[in-house]
Write a protein that holds these residues in place. Structure first.
Motif, PDB file in Angstrom:
ATOM      1  N   THR A 296      10.520  88.596  11.806  1.00  0.00           N
ATOM      2  CA  THR A 296       9.727  88.324  13.017  1.00  0.00           C
ATOM      3  C   THR A 296       8.676  87.224  12.839  1.00  0.00           C
TER       4      THR A 296
ATOM      5  N   LYS B 139       8.880  83.643  14.527  1.00  0.00           N
ATOM      6  CA  LYS B 139       8.702  83.397  15.955  1.00  0.00           C
ATOM      7  C   LYS B 139       7.503  82.492  16.205  1.00  0.00           C
TER       8      LYS B 139
ATOM      9  N   ASP C 105       5.452  77.851  19.002  1.00  0.00           N
ATOM     10  CA  ASP C 105       6.748  78.495  19.113  1.00  0.00           C
ATOM     11  C   ASP C 105       7.648  78.051  17.965  1.00  0.00           C
TER      12      ASP C 105
END
Length: 216
Positions: free
Chosen positions: A118, A121, A160
């Motif tokens: 994760t 991200k 991002d």
């Protein structure tokens, strides 16, 4: 926002603004754009040098603790750019576990959660990529200067992850944030970095920067 450094932002589609921690975004006057133009005009215009010899390690270990505050640079930038951060216990509020990013590149809200699957991200972008700098002057720098460049908060921004990968080592001539409202601030910040470290620009890059500034 947990913030330390001043960072350029935009309000709407109009002029350049500056946002710092604990302050409201205010519209900048034309001096901000004229200063960016002045700095851009002061940069050398040359072709790219060969990428030969480039390696991430030439800029020192990734995310060093260059300011000796006990936290590595990646966590310093996450702490600065995320909102509502939580930290790993026992790390003196250094290791960021979770937080919310208002992504400047896309305008999306991204929930960050530290973990093997994760963490990517949200990535830390070098506004002026290391490879770009290598081809425009950094080959001649000392190891100390390259390490400083790679960890300078002025040149770092939480963004991002996939968009950061899409950007790769592109300059302004070949990649711009998809969120048009951020482009003035993005270009201004790149110019600030290049002026600080005497990184040159190519002719196409300078033209692209001038085009963006024309619309600010």
């Amino acid at each position: 926002m947990a913030g330390l450094a001043v960072s350029g932002m935009l309000a709407g589609c109009g002029g350049l603004t500056v946002q710092s921690a604990g302050q409201h975004v205010e519209k900048a006057d034309k001096v901000s754009v004229s200063e960016a133009r002045s700095k851009l005009d002061g940069l050398d215009v040359k072709g790219r040098a060969p990428k030969t010899g480039f390696d991430r390690d030439e800029f020192g270990p990734a995310w060093s603790d260059v300011d000796h505050n006990g936290c590595d640079t990646r966590n310093d930038i996450l702490k600065r750019d995320l909102e509502g951060e939580t930290f790993k216990p026992g790390t003196h509020d250094c290791v960021v576990l979770t937080g919310t990013l208002e992504d400047p590149f896309s305008g999306r809200t991204i929930e960050f959660k530290r973990g093997q699957d994760t963490s990517s991200k949200v990535q830390i972008d070098h506004l002026v990529p290391l490879s770009d700098a290598w081809q425009k002057g950094a080959q001649q720098w000392s190891k100390t200067k390259r390490k400083e460049f790679a960890n300078d908060p002025l040149n770092l921004l939480a963004v991002d992850g996939p968009l950061n990968g899409q950007k790769s080592d592109s300059d302004a001539a070949t990649w711009l944030p998809p969120r048009k409202a951020y482009r003035c601030a993005y270009i201004s910040r790149q110019i600030d970095v290049k002026a600080k470290y005497d990184v040159w620009v190519t002719k196409a890059e300078k033209q692209a920067m001038e085009t963006i500034l024309d619309g600010c």
